[in-house]
Design an enzyme around this catalytic site. Structure first.
Site, PDB file in Angstrom:
ATOM      1  N   ASP A 175       1.203  24.656   1.286  1.00  0.00           N
ATOM      2  CA  ASP A 175       2.568  24.503   0.817  1.00  0.00           C
ATOM      3  C   ASP A 175       2.555  23.770  -0.533  1.00  0.00           C
ATOM      4  O   ASP A 175       1.830  24.157  -1.442  1.00  0.00           O
ATOM      5  CB  ASP A 175       3.414  23.789   1.872  1.00  0.00           C
ATOM      6  CG  ASP A 175       4.914  23.978   1.653  1.00  0.00           C
ATOM      7  OD1 ASP A 175       5.455  24.981   2.133  1.00  0.00           O
ATOM      8  OD2 ASP A 175       5.533  23.127   0.984  1.00  0.00           O
TER       9      ASP A 175
ATOM     10  N   TYR B  47      11.497  20.879  -5.489  1.00  0.00           N
ATOM     11  CA  TYR B  47      11.809  22.288  -5.723  1.00  0.00           C
ATOM     12  C   TYR B  47      12.494  22.456  -7.080  1.00  0.00           C
ATOM     13  O   TYR B  47      12.109  23.311  -7.892  1.00  0.00           O
ATOM     14  CB  TYR B  47      12.704  22.830  -4.609  1.00  0.00           C
ATOM     15  CG  TYR B  47      11.980  23.076  -3.315  1.00  0.00           C
ATOM     16  CD1 TYR B  47      11.538  24.340  -2.969  1.00  0.00           C
ATOM     17  CD2 TYR B  47      11.733  22.037  -2.418  1.00  0.00           C
ATOM     18  CE1 TYR B  47      10.869  24.581  -1.774  1.00  0.00           C
ATOM     19  CE2 TYR B  47      11.065  22.250  -1.227  1.00  0.00           C
ATOM     20  CZ  TYR B  47      10.632  23.526  -0.920  1.00  0.00           C
ATOM     21  OH  TYR B  47       9.957  23.745   0.256  1.00  0.00           O
TER      22      TYR B  47
ATOM     23  N   HIS C  15       1.588  28.739   8.875  1.00  0.00           N
ATOM     24  CA  HIS C  15       1.808  27.913   7.691  1.00  0.00           C
ATOM     25  C   HIS C  15       1.336  26.476   7.883  1.00  0.00           C
ATOM     26  O   HIS C  15       0.946  25.821   6.923  1.00  0.00           O
ATOM     27  CB  HIS C  15       3.293  27.938   7.346  1.00  0.00           C
ATOM     28  CG  HIS C  15       3.642  27.327   6.028  1.00  0.00           C
ATOM     29  ND1 HIS C  15       3.229  27.859   4.825  1.00  0.00           N
ATOM     30  CD2 HIS C  15       4.363  26.217   5.713  1.00  0.00           C
ATOM     31  CE1 HIS C  15       3.696  27.120   3.826  1.00  0.00           C
ATOM     32  NE2 HIS C  15       4.377  26.114   4.340  1.00  0.00           N
TER      33      HIS C  15
END
Length: 438
Positions: free
Chosen positions: A204, A338, A404
């Site tokens: 990630d 982000y 993930h």
């Protein structure tokens, strides 16, 4: 009063998680006042109905059950004790250009060694969203302890930070704290521990930060092991030879087409959360900060959707979510990475600037050896030829299970691949000088 740890001379503060009673009380008050929306009803058998419910997000029954457990049964104090007992934790105050000094919380466990023929290789384990430092919990003993059946494999000095704005690290509300600053902070933690060379393991955001670190600090980052490796198609102006090779090898094999299908499915049906966090994190942040149920639903959906049929317990889920609820900077701060990574600003006071697209588009320095671990339920996948364009990719391993959250779902598989990568028979042997000279 600090204590000296690590291989350097820096004085670091031991850390124990200890959430004030007032925060627990506030959480329980909010949970007691929670109300819930309705949801669309579905026809068909239980399996089909369940699948359809997940298509619109976290199912109502699940969120009600988890909220009730959080309110009445979940024992945070027990979870807190278990984390403190299992994970040796510290805080270091590290400088970041333009942002002063930040307290960074991290787990730090030195590897066991057997005389001079075995050494501990410094490894920086970098989490992502919606994870935290807790992701190292299961894999930590596998990387630091000597297994009698693995005499030919290395052990590691593992450093697993809470990224700034996550967990129990300090946050920064000053504009411009982007990937370069996360990379700088992580490199500073390793320097504080006395490690001038090390390997990075990341999934990630750990992948993006690891790649940014390899770009900015190739003298220190000698190898990176990634279990999440977004890469773009081979654009002719960026990788002309790979573009031509791709044309010559079309059509893709069934396996490679399936990987592209996973990417398309993510972009079509799974990436809405990222677009919101890329563009308007502050608006979403109000809901995550003020509503524990909102935070729970936002994180829980990803834990379920992105794992490979992993049997999450309610206590596991609530432990993960509680770390966000009790984080030092608050859960809204975790969203800023982000926005900052897609809207980088001019460097502060000699700092660096690097965008998320840049980490994906630019090949890493050839001196940095790269390993890519591919898990079948990873949310973004790409053909091997595209992955090779990321830089000096010397190892690719494909697994038949895992998603993930590989370090949590299949820790033994991930640990084994990291060890093999850095072992005497591995592709990155000798790239990083281990403690005691492995």
């Amino acid at each position: 009063m600090g204590t000296t740890v690590g291989t350097g001379t820096s004085t670091l503060r031991p850390f124990k998680i200890s959430i004030p009673d007032s925060q627990l009380s506030s959480l329980h008050q909010k949970l007691a006042l929670a109300s819930f929306p309705d949801e669309v009803s579905y026809d068909g058998d239980d399996t089909a109905a369940a699948a359809q419910k997940w298509g619109m997000g976290a199912p109502l029954d699940d969120i009600k059950r988890l909220t009730n457990h959080w309110k009445h049964s979940f024992d945070w104090r027990k979870a807190e004790r278990e984390l403190n007992e299992a994970l040796p934790q510290f805080v270091a105050c590290v400088p970041v250009a333009g942002f002063g000094e930040l307290d960074v919380h991290f787990v730090y466990q030195r590897g066991e060694t057997k005389g001079k023929e075995r050494a501990a290789i410094p490894l920086l384990f970098v989490h992502g969203w919606p994870g935290s430092f807790i992701e190292v919990k299961k894999i930590l003993p596998l990387l630091t302890q000597v297994n009698k059946d693995e005499d030919d494999l290395p052990v590691f000095d593992v450093v697993a930070p809470s990224l700034p704005n996550f967990g129990f690290s300090e946050g920064s509300s000053k504009k411009g704290f982007g990937l370069a600053q996360y990379a700088e902070a992580m490199n500073a933690v390793m320097a504080a521990l006395g490690y001038s060379e090390y390997v990075v393991q990341g999934g990630d955001w750990g992948s993006f930060i690891g790649r940014a670190m390899a770009t900015l600090y190739p003298a220190h980052v000698k190898a990176i092991h990634l279990n999440f490796i977004p890469v773009p198609p081979p654009y002719p102006w960026k990788h002309p030879l790979l573009f031509l090779q791709t044309l010559l090898t079309l059509p893709f094999s069934a396996t490679e087409r399936a990987k592209i299908g996973v990417l398309r499915a993510y972009l079509d049906d799974e990436s809405g959360y990222a677009k919101q966090q890329d563009t308007r994190p502050q608006t979403l942040g109000y809901a995550l900060h003020d509503s524990p149920v909102g935070l729970l639903a936002w994180v829980y959906e990803k834990l379920q959707a992105w794992s490979d049929s992993y049997a999450w317990t309610d206590d596991e889920i609530l432990q993960w979510v509680s770390i966000y609820a009790f984080s030092r900077a608050g859960p809204a701060a975790s969203l800023r990475i982000y926005y900052e990574s897609t809207h980088p600003v001019a460097p502060h006071e000699g700092g660096n600037k690097i965008s998320r697209d840049q980490t994906v588009l630019d090949s890493l320095p050839p001196s940095v050896k790269i390993a890519a671990a591919h898990f079948p339920k990873e949310i973004i996948q790409a053909p091997s030829a595209w992955v090779q364009a990321a830089g000096n990719v010397v190892r690719e391993t494909t697994f038949d299970r895992g998603g993930h959250f590989a370090a949590w779902e299949v820790p033994a598989l991930l640990a084994q691949d990291v060890k093999a990568f850095m072992s005497k028979a591995g592709e990155a042997y000798g790239a990083v000088s281990g403690r005691d000279g492995y």
